[in-house]
Enzyme design. Structure first.
Site, short mmCIF file in Angstrom:
data_model
loop_
_atom_site.label_atom_id
_atom_site.label_comp_id
_atom_site.label_asym_id
_atom_site.label_seq_id
_atom_site.Cartn_x
_atom_site.Cartn_y
_atom_site.Cartn_z
CG PHE A 126 -2.26 0.02 0.83
CD1 PHE A 126 -2.98 -1.32 0.52
CD2 PHE A 126 -3.11 1.16 0.99
CE1 PHE A 126 -4.30 -1.18 0.23
CE2 PHE A 126 -4.41 1.17 0.60
CZ PHE A 126 -5.11 0.15 0.16
CD GLN A 246 -5.74 10.55 2.52
OE1 GLN A 246 -6.62 9.63 2.69
NE2 GLN A 246 -4.57 10.41 2.73
CG HIS A 248 -8.61 7.47 -2.36
ND1 HIS A 248 -8.26 7.18 -3.33
CD2 HIS A 248 -8.06 6.76 -1.48
CE1 HIS A 248 -7.73 5.89 -3.41
NE2 HIS A 248 -7.82 5.45 -1.99
NE ARG A 292 -5.04 6.43 0.47
CZ ARG A 292 -5.98 5.76 1.04
NH1 ARG A 292 -6.69 6.60 2.14
NH2 ARG A 292 -6.10 4.63 1.01
CG HIS A 359 -10.87 9.04 1.03
ND1 HIS A 359 -12.20 8.11 0.73
CD2 HIS A 359 -9.99 8.26 1.62
CE1 HIS A 359 -11.43 7.11 1.19
NE2 HIS A 359 -10.40 6.83 1.62
#
Lengths: 592, 244
Positions: A126, A246, A248, A292, A359
């Site tokens: 990730f 954030q 995404h 991100r 997000h």
């Protein structure tokens, strides 16, 4: 007729040892922890399995080292660096250290993780999670296909059923009752009947989730209107780091529906109109698996510089076509179906149009590592707790790493359960004032009787449009000023609203109006914090202040509501700053 | 500003005919027509929102995630159970009005909202949680094959589309219904679980799996693509022959 009924309506009173507001991952994890030893109640605006934890896809980080070497210390470092050094490092250490037990807890409760050939919990890559302080991507995310959040939510609810936890579903908490600065309970509105309920409790845990609906393009549910965060703020609790929101990278273009970062963890590649793998230019070492904030910014930049794909050149492409269909089916079934259903794109053979989508709130209600809520930089409000997205502990700093939110809700949800039940064992109930429900009743009646000209949906749309235009990936003093002025205009018009449903049963017309009030508050806090942070860090990019400024801004922001308009902010919000907890990692340049 | 090469996508007028009922004022349900301007790629949920937000704020329905994972907005659309957020306008016959009504077999509370409590109770009755006597201190092991055995039924989002598409459930509200059986299946076939016998006893009841007439409505209705009828058949087999 309905107006009279409400004025006369009965108020129902309830008493608990531990009261949890919100039945997503953090709330139910807290309930399970507290449940065995105390009288625990959970209030939720939705039936628990409808909560937005269920929309999380990719996984939950934990240095189990089931598939390759890993350590909690590397995870801590990645979290701190991913958060652009605004992370409180003591909290990040707890997050990383307790992650292993958090995953084992879930497995033991029955969660169907994907498995390795040896039968251990499988792990995958990730963004921003690396081996040995940035050397290469590491497989740290524990997952259940691309519905890890769904499985966490189901498993936690199943265990709440097992424990016989008391739920109040489709109850909207609209106020936190403070008595002489101490929390006495909450006031809730029952959707089915329109009745008011007053809940007294020794401990109260807020686990109310995020507020993505301040933006237009968002992965968030319609119900994510930040009720809990706004209620706390209205009762004098400051909000921390609200400028860090954030985006995404991979929302379905035009829709904002989330396509998990797991798509890139499994080998997916982002390409611009000419097919170039543009992340090689922005993050040469880990490319598409950069954090991100960096990927979202790179995508927005590709579009801005004319390299976007599609007829309007307004998105980029997520390419999975080189992956085996069998791998896609086994590991990414849901997100590929989203692409088919909503865009009519077949990911086996065609790249998927994507663009950043609002997000996750890194900021929120300030807490310490025991999940206790703070009334300023370090004063604990005894008996009040917060965990999950609504809280800011702060493990995410200026930018959260993927898979750290499912971890956050489990680690700090569990801690909120532990510490709240421990507190309730010896604490005395703060007396509930006789008129505790008056403010909520007045607020509801004002909306119910409103006969103005403005439509709620129109005001909400204008708010969301302005936030997307002025406070999204790129921000400047001018755009933020424009947003503040727009929000203030909308506040004025909000006084002149009308709703059409005057009834008591399932009056979602009325609740949407109240939710818009919460959104206006949170949008304003967000924009004020954005304007006051005159540097760029993590998810917060000020084009007029493009560099990180550790001398001035290696601090958390704290926004307080005041009675009077403040000279500095031009609003009734005051801004303060709070030191970052640094243990092992001094700020460095952030390169991947 | 639209690029010259951009295709112009036309919107069109769609008529929704919605079954409405507010027990505060109505003595019985009524069908009400609404015309809305929509795009083919819009969802039925978008059309409902457009009506609520622009024409009639009293129209009431549940919704949350809007992309088919929370299970809030199961409803009957043109006679079939679907999630409003997963049904695109272009996939319906738009030369005809779109009929929208609440899912069947549960009491209607208001407009498209039904009382879900009987549905949730059936779910709770099958003991929907892992039953295991061991007290592990670390992760239990499970082979990928054992994990795959019950994968399909872990996808359930409790939307009730299956249960309320079942003709047996319509006539007998006591029947556990497909969703409860799906969730029993999820544990009966989990190699870590020891509660199979208990659940099998519960579902061997006269309101249990034997009421299933294998009409496959549930499988067709499931927005998650779970092979519901197959899962029910496997539970029947487990009752007859033990868990395999």
């Amino acid at each position: 007729m309905p107006q009279q009924e409400t004025a006369d309506s009965n108020i129902t009173y309830h008493t608990f040892d531990v009261l949890i507001v919100g039945a997503g991952g953090a709330g139910m994890r807290a309930a399970i922890e507290a449940g065995a030893d105390a009288k625990v109640g959970v209030i939720s605006k939705l039936f628990p399995t409808r909560s937005h934890t269920g929309a999380a896809q990719g996984g939950m980080a934990a240095a189990l080292a089931n598939v390759e070497e890993d350590s909690w210390e590397w995870h801590t470092f990645d979290t701190v660096k991913g958060g652009d050094y605004l992370v409180d490092q003591d909290a990040a250490e707890i997050l990383a250290k307790e992650s292993v037990q958090a995953v084992i807890d879930l497995e033991n409760m029955g969660l169907p993780f994907n498995r390795t050939p040896e039968g251990k919990i499988d792990q995958r890559r990730f963004g921003g999670h690396t081996r040995d302080h940035g050397k290469a991507p590491v497989r740290r995310s524990c997952y259940a296909a691309d519905r890890t959040g769904h499985m966490i939510l189901q498993t936690l609810y199943q265990n709440c059923v097992k424990l016989g936890i008391d739920f109040y579903n489709e109850f909207y908490v609209l106020d936190l009752v403070m008595n002489d600065g101490k929390p006495a309970g909450v006031v809730a509105y029952e959707l089915a009947t329109g009745d008011i309920h007053v809940f007294s409790s020794k401990s109260i845990v807020f686990a109310t989730g995020g507020f993505g609906k301040i933006y237009k393009t968002t992965s968030n549910a319609h119900t994510l209107t930040g009720d809990g965060v706004a209620i706390a703020f209205r009762r004098g609790i400051p909000l921390e780091d609200m400028e860090f929101y954030q985006f995404h990278p991979t929302g379905l273009a035009g829709l904002g529906i989330l396509l998990s970062e797991a798509a890139r963890g499994e080998g997916g590649i982002l390409r611009n109109a000419s097919g170039e793998r543009f992340m090689e230019r922005y993050a040469p070492t880990i490319k598409d698996l950069a954090p991100r904030d960096m990927v979202a910014r790179a995508m927005a930049n590709e579009v801005r510089e004319g390299r976007g794909a599609g007829p309007n050149k307004d998105y980029v492409l997520l390419d999975l076509t080189h992956l085996e269909p069998a791998v896609i089916d086994a590991k990414l079934p849901d997100i590929t179906e989203f692409a088919r259903t909503y865009l009519g794109v077949e990911p086996y053979t065609e790249p998927v149009p994507v663009f950043p989508t609002a997000h996750y709130a890194m900021g929120g209600i300030p807490t310490n590592i025991k999940a206790e809520v703070l009334s300023d930089n370090d004063t604990v409000i005894p008996g009040l707790y917060a965990a999950g997205e609504c809280a800011c502990v702060s493990v995410h700093g200026a930018n959260r790493l993927g898979t750290n939110s499912l971890l956050d809700i489990n680690v700090f949800g569990k801690r909120a359960g532990q510490y709240s039940v421990e507190y309730a064992k010896t604490a005395k109930q703060v007396p509930m004032p006789a008129n505790a429900a008056d403010d909520v009743i007045a607020m509801i009646e004002k909306v119910r009787k409103s006969k103005g000209k403005e439509k709620i949906a129109q005001l909400r749309k204008e708010l969301q449009d302005s936030m997307d235009k002025n406070a999204q990936v790129f921000r400047t003093e001018e755009t933020l000023q424009e947003a503040i002025e727009k929000i203030q205009e909308l506040r004025g018009r909000y006084e002149n609203i009308a709703i059409q449903d005057q009834g008591k049963r399932f009056n979602t017309d009325l609740l949407e109006a109240i939710e818009l009030g919460f959104l206006l508050d949170l949008a304003e806090v967000t924009v004020v914090a954005c304007r006051e942070r005159r540097e760029s860090r993590g998810a917060h990019l000020r084009e007029d202040y493009p560099d990180r400024d550790d001398k001035k801004f290696m601090v958390h922001s704290m926004v307080y509501q005041q009675d009077k308009v403040q000279k500095k902010t031009g609003t009734n919000m005051k801004i303060g700053w709070k030191p970052v907890v640094v243990t092992n990692y001094q700020p460095m340049e952030r390169k991947y | 500003m639209a690029n010259a090469a951009a295709p112009v996508i036309d919107s069109f007028t769609v008529t929704l005919i919605i079954r409405r009922f507010n027990p505060e004022v109505d003595s019985e349900p009524k069908w009400v027509d609404y015309d809305v301007e929509m795009y083919g790629t819009d969802r039925v949920l978008d059309a409902l929102h457009k009506i609520k937000w622009e024409q009639d704020g009293s129209l009431t329905f549940r919704r949350s995630c809007a992309h088919g994972v929370c299970g809030s907005d199961a409803m009957r659309i043109n006679g079939r159970n679907r999630l409003a957020c997963k049904t695109l306008i272009k996939d319906l016959d738009i030369s005809q009005p779109i009929y929208v009504e609440p899912i069947k077999g549960l009491p209607v509370e208001k407009d498209l909202i039904v009382d879900m409590n009987p549905f949730y109770q059936a779910y709770k009755d099958i003991n929907p949680f892992l039953i295991a006597s061991d007290k592990p201190t670390k992760e239990r092991l499970q082979s990928p094959e054992d994990r795959a055995r019950y994968d399909d039924t872990t996808k359930c989002i409790l939307c009730a589309a299956c249960t309320t598409s079942c003709p047996v459930f319509w006539t007998d509200g006591q029947y556990f219904g497909p969703a409860a059986i799906v969730n029993a299946h999820r544990f009966i076939f989990d190699s870590r679980d020891e509660g199979a016998e208990l659940r099998i006893d519960i579902l061997n009841d006269k309101e249990g799996v034997w009421r299933c007439r294998t009409t496959f409505n549930c499988t067709e209705a499931c927005p998650r693509g779970i092979e519901v009828t197959k899962a029910i058949a496997e539970v029947k087999q487990a009752i007859l022959r033990g868990r395999a």
